[in-house]
Write a protein that holds these residues in place. Structure first.
Motif, PDB file in Angstrom:
ATOM      1  N   ILE A 188       0.763  -1.259   0.064  1.00 44.55           N
ATOM      2  CA  ILE A 188      -0.200   0.124   0.076  1.00 44.55           C
ATOM      3  C   ILE A 188       0.923   1.270   0.102  1.00 44.55           C
ATOM      4  CG2 ILE A 188      -1.680   1.405   1.310  1.00 44.55           C
ATOM      5  CD1 ILE A 188      -2.962  -1.454   2.156  1.00 44.55           C
ATOM      6  N   VAL A 189       1.983   1.122   0.820  1.00 43.52           N
ATOM      7  CA  VAL A 189       2.692   2.161   0.723  1.00 43.52           C
ATOM      8  C   VAL A 189       3.547   2.390  -0.255  1.00 43.52           C
ATOM      9  CG1 VAL A 189       4.839   3.584   1.870  1.00 43.52           C
ATOM     10  CG2 VAL A 189       3.036   2.372   3.343  1.00 43.52           C
TER      11      VAL A 189
ATOM     12  N   ALA B 187       6.468   5.312   7.063  1.00 47.27           N
ATOM     13  CA  ALA B 187       5.219   5.729   6.516  1.00 47.27           C
ATOM     14  C   ALA B 187       3.894   4.727   6.888  1.00 47.27           C
ATOM     15  CB  ALA B 187       5.217   5.603   4.890  1.00 47.27           C
ATOM     16  N   GLY B 188       4.142   3.506   6.974  1.00 47.74           N
ATOM     17  CA  GLY B 188       2.974   2.507   7.379  1.00 47.74           C
ATOM     18  C   GLY B 188       2.455   2.754   8.724  1.00 47.74           C
ATOM     19  N   ILE B 189       3.386   2.958   9.542  1.00 48.44           N
ATOM     20  CA  ILE B 189       3.231   3.294  11.142  1.00 48.44           C
ATOM     21  C   ILE B 189       2.264   4.769  11.138  1.00 48.44           C
ATOM     22  CG2 ILE B 189       4.136   4.312  13.457  1.00 48.44           C
ATOM     23  CD1 ILE B 189       6.312   2.060  12.732  1.00 48.44           C
ATOM     24  N   LYS B 190       2.825   5.710  10.330  1.00 47.44           N
ATOM     25  CA  LYS B 190       2.189   7.040  10.008  1.00 47.44           C
ATOM     26  C   LYS B 190       0.902   6.902   9.770  1.00 47.44           C
ATOM     27  CE  LYS B 190       6.027  10.182  10.118  1.00 47.44           C
ATOM     28  NZ  LYS B 190       6.991  11.101   9.329  1.00 47.44           N
ATOM     29  N   ARG B 191       0.700   6.107   8.677  1.00 45.95           N
ATOM     30  CA  ARG B 191      -0.661   6.151   8.179  1.00 45.95           C
ATOM     31  C   ARG B 191      -1.431   5.204   8.991  1.00 45.95           C
ATOM     32  NH1 ARG B 191      -0.074   4.874   1.924  1.00 45.95           N
ATOM     33  NH2 ARG B 191      -2.255   5.104   1.985  1.00 45.95           N
TER      34      ARG B 191
END
Length: 81
Positions: A9-10, A26-30
Motif C-alpha cells: 500500500i505504501v 510511512a506504514g506506522i504514520k498512516r
C-alpha cells in the motif's frame, strides 16, 4: 494488516523506490501497522527480504545501490514491478 500488505500500500501510494525504514515509518504514520515489538524496521526488513529471497515478493522488486560496500542505510530500495 501484515507488514507485506502495508508495504504494498505504501509503495503504491509513493510511486517511487523506498528503503525498508521509509516504508515502515510511512506504514506506522498512516496507521497501517501497529508494531508490538521494539524494532519494527528490523521485523519488516526480515519479512520483506525473506519474501524476496524465497520468490514470494510478487509485485515488489529490490534495487541495489551502486557503491563499493554493501553495508549501510539505503543500499537496498524496494519498488513495485
Amino acid at each position: 494488516m501484515t507488514y507485506r500488505e502495508a508495504a504494498l500500500i505504501v509503495l503504491e501510494a509513493s510511486e517511487q523506490l523506498m528503503t525498508v525504514g521509509e516504508i515502515t515509518e510511512a506504514g506506522i504514520k498512516r496507521g497501517l501497522i501497529r508494531p508490538e515489538d521494539k524494532t519494527p524496521v528490523f521485523t519488516n526488513m526480515a519479512v520483506l527480504y525473506t519474501d524476496g529471497r524465497d520468490g514470494q515478493s510478487g509485485r515488489m522488486k529490490r534495487i541495489f545501490a551502486r557503491r563499493k560496500t554493501r553495508v549501510g542505510p539505503g543500499y537496498v530500495r524496494l519498488g513495485l514491478n
